[in-house]
Motif scaffolding. Structure first.
Motif, PDB file in Angstrom:
ATOM      1  N   LEU A 287      41.397  38.474  43.317  1.00  0.00           N
ATOM      2  CA  LEU A 287      42.111  37.787  42.248  1.00  0.00           C
ATOM      3  C   LEU A 287      42.425  38.795  41.153  1.00  0.00           C
ATOM      4  O   LEU A 287      41.537  39.293  40.475  1.00  0.00           O
ATOM      5  N   ALA A 288      43.706  39.100  40.996  1.00  0.00           N
ATOM      6  CA  ALA A 288      44.115  40.146  40.062  1.00  0.00           C
ATOM      7  C   ALA A 288      44.564  39.591  38.717  1.00  0.00           C
ATOM      8  O   ALA A 288      44.413  40.258  37.682  1.00  0.00           O
ATOM      9  N   GLU A 289      45.131  38.376  38.712  1.00  0.00           N
ATOM     10  CA  GLU A 289      45.692  37.844  37.467  1.00  0.00           C
ATOM     11  C   GLU A 289      45.774  36.332  37.558  1.00  0.00           C
ATOM     12  O   GLU A 289      46.193  35.784  38.587  1.00  0.00           O
ATOM     13  N   TRP A 290      45.355  35.663  36.481  1.00  0.00           N
ATOM     14  CA  TRP A 290      45.509  34.216  36.415  1.00  0.00           C
ATOM     15  C   TRP A 290      46.777  33.894  35.644  1.00  0.00           C
ATOM     16  O   TRP A 290      46.984  34.388  34.536  1.00  0.00           O
ATOM     17  N   THR A 291      47.667  33.085  36.235  1.00  0.00           N
ATOM     18  CA  THR A 291      48.954  32.761  35.636  1.00  0.00           C
ATOM     19  C   THR A 291      49.106  31.248  35.541  1.00  0.00           C
ATOM     20  O   THR A 291      48.268  30.490  36.035  1.00  0.00           O
ATOM     21  N   ARG A 292      50.197  30.817  34.963  1.00  0.00           N
ATOM     22  CA  ARG A 292      50.465  29.379  34.886  1.00  0.00           C
ATOM     23  C   ARG A 292      50.629  28.760  36.264  1.00  0.00           C
ATOM     24  O   ARG A 292      50.406  27.566  36.460  1.00  0.00           O
ATOM     25  N   ASP A 293      51.020  29.575  37.246  1.00  0.00           N
ATOM     26  CA  ASP A 293      51.251  29.069  38.603  1.00  0.00           C
ATOM     27  C   ASP A 293      50.014  29.156  39.496  1.00  0.00           C
ATOM     28  O   ASP A 293      50.028  28.687  40.634  1.00  0.00           O
ATOM     29  N   GLY A 294      48.947  29.764  38.984  1.00  0.00           N
ATOM     30  CA  GLY A 294      47.750  29.930  39.800  1.00  0.00           C
ATOM     31  C   GLY A 294      47.289  31.367  39.778  1.00  0.00           C
ATOM     32  O   GLY A 294      47.599  32.127  38.859  1.00  0.00           O
ATOM     33  N   GLY A 295      46.566  31.754  40.792  1.00  0.00           N
ATOM     34  CA  GLY A 295      46.020  33.091  40.848  1.00  0.00           C
ATOM     35  C   GLY A 295      46.891  34.041  41.638  1.00  0.00           C
ATOM     36  O   GLY A 295      47.256  33.759  42.777  1.00  0.00           O
ATOM     37  N   ARG A 296      47.215  35.185  41.028  1.00  0.00           N
ATOM     38  CA  ARG A 296      47.920  36.229  41.774  1.00  0.00           C
ATOM     39  C   ARG A 296      46.876  37.066  42.488  1.00  0.00           C
ATOM     40  O   ARG A 296      45.999  37.658  41.863  1.00  0.00           O
ATOM     41  N   VAL A 297      46.992  37.116  43.792  1.00  0.00           N
ATOM     42  CA  VAL A 297      45.975  37.741  44.629  1.00  0.00           C
ATOM     43  C   VAL A 297      46.546  38.971  45.320  1.00  0.00           C
ATOM     44  O   VAL A 297      47.647  38.922  45.894  1.00  0.00           O
ATOM     45  N   GLU A 298      45.808  40.052  45.253  1.00  0.00           N
ATOM     46  CA  GLU A 298      46.146  41.258  46.004  1.00  0.00           C
ATOM     47  C   GLU A 298      45.418  41.183  47.336  1.00  0.00           C
ATOM     48  O   GLU A 298      44.188  41.245  47.398  1.00  0.00           O
ATOM     49  N   LEU A 299      46.167  41.023  48.410  1.00  0.00           N
ATOM     50  CA  LEU A 299      45.589  40.802  49.721  1.00  0.00           C
ATOM     51  C   LEU A 299      45.092  42.099  50.344  1.00  0.00           C
ATOM     52  O   LEU A 299      45.506  43.192  49.952  1.00  0.00           O
TER      53      LEU A 299
END
Length: 376
Positions: free
Chosen positions: A84-96
């Motif tokens: 989990l790299a960043e929490w945004t309004r749309d959810g979690g931006r994940v680096e796979l």
């Protein structure tokens, strides 16, 4: 130069999404998957019995039962290997793990990303189960080769490491240093005194109220050297073990939601363990600001409350429960080798009896009970 991968939105409608597969996240996933669709996001492919790490470095054979593949422990849970790299309004931006990115959202979200440590010795931050087991085997050799060992940090991890190594290799020169005025500040003075007595009886040099004036390498396989304390003491070592505790892994909140973090970097939560200001987003374990020791027994209690509340939200039945923080609770279980331990237990206070501490923890480091909880 290749372009940055475009995040792909993964539809998780009516799904519980859990970021973090430590004891809190994995326990919740195991409980909730019986009734709901659950996705677990974690950069590892395994869960580790957290209480066993201090024993595994002296007994790497224990790494077998103490590390369990998510696929085996969490049948039915969809595991996405990523950070989990960043929490945004749309959810979690994940680096796979494969280098791609995804934005993952859920009907209910649980943040349980745990702590980051000085190095991966006590807690793995990424990787595979086989890599973890290999690390333990390599480190065991490193300990065996070192005649002088310096352990920095007098919390439960540092004290247990000193206990494990001094029992397994009584001939080694071991120094345990803590910058605070005493060890085990999260528990009682009586527990700290008894643990200190046991270590000193084994020849361990225990130092409190002193800190290092330099920052040696945190690489667990770094070469030996010498350090000086703020009081002019020089300590030679062949191996330095960092056991200074972890910091909450909440960097993903800093870009857009820094106001939700307290001064220690922990997420502010309401009595129901929801992140303040975020609807249907829970934070459990090391990363929340609940005023209690971040120990497994307390974290499991948080997970139970979060489970109750998640079920109430998803089913629309029942009121949300408030978590009762164990503020000031000195309960602690310390293993100082296979044969010796000391505990501070409710009602009983400090328990010195070897047979009782062996039964509670020191014999097996809770590994069988942990595996049983996951149906293994």
């Amino acid at each position: 130069m290749s372009a940055t991968p475009t995040p792909n939105l993964i539809d998780t409608h009516e799904t519980v999404v859990i970021f973090g597969g430590g004891i809190a996240g994995a326990t919740l996933a195991k409980s909730l998957v019986r009734n709901f669709s659950v996705m677990l996001v974690d950069p590892r492919d395994f869960i580790e019995v957290p209480m066993a790490a201090t024993r595994v470095i002296v007994d790497p054979d224990l790494a077998g039962p103490a590390t369990i593949a998510f696929a085996e422990a969490l049948v039915g849970v969809r595991h996405v290997q990523g950070r989990l790299a960043e929490w945004t309004r749309d959810g979690g931006r994940v680096e796979l793990a494969d280098g791609a990115q995804a934005v993952i959202s859920g009907n209910v979200t649980v943040l349980a990303t745990g702590s980051r440590h000085a190095n991966p010795l006590m807690r793995a931050s990424a990787g595979t189960m086989e890599e973890r087991r290999t690390l333990y085997r390599r480190y065991n050799v490193r300990i065996m080769e070192a005649e002088k060992i310096l352990i920095v940090g007098g919390g439960p991890i540092g004290v247990e490491i000193a206990g494990e190594i001094s029992e397994a290799w009584p001939e080694k020169s071991i120094t345990l240093i803590e910058r605070g005025e005493r060890f085990l500040k999260g528990s009682s003075k009586e527990l700290a005194c008894e643990a200190t007595r046991i270590l000193e009886a084994r020849g361990v040099t225990v130092i409190t109220g002193e800190s290092l004036t330099s920052q040696p390498s945190t690489d667990p396989f770094a070469e030996g050297g010498a350090v000086m304390t703020n009081k002019g003491r020089v300590i030679d070592y062949a191996l330095l073990i960092w056991a200074t505790g972890g910091q909450p892994e909440t960097a993903f909140m800093r870009e857009h939601y820094a106001a939700l973090l307290d001064e220690a970097g922990r997420l502010r939560v309401d009595p129901q363990l929801r992140v303040k200001g975020l609807t249907n987003v829970f934070a459990v374990g090391d990363i929340n600001d609940v005023a209690e020791n971040k120990m497994a027994v307390h974290i499991l209690g948080q997970a139970k409350t979060a489970e109750t509340n998640i079920r109430a939200i998803l089913t629309g039945r029942g009121a949300l429960a408030a978590y009762k923080a164990k503020t000031g609770n000195p309960m602690m279980l310390l293993a100082l080798g296979r044969q010796t331990g000391v505990s501070h237990l409710p009602i009983f206070g400090v328990v010195k009896a070897g047979w009782l501490n062996r039964m509670i923890k020191t014999r097996d480091m809770l590994v069988p009970r942990f595996r049983k909880a996951f149906g293994l």
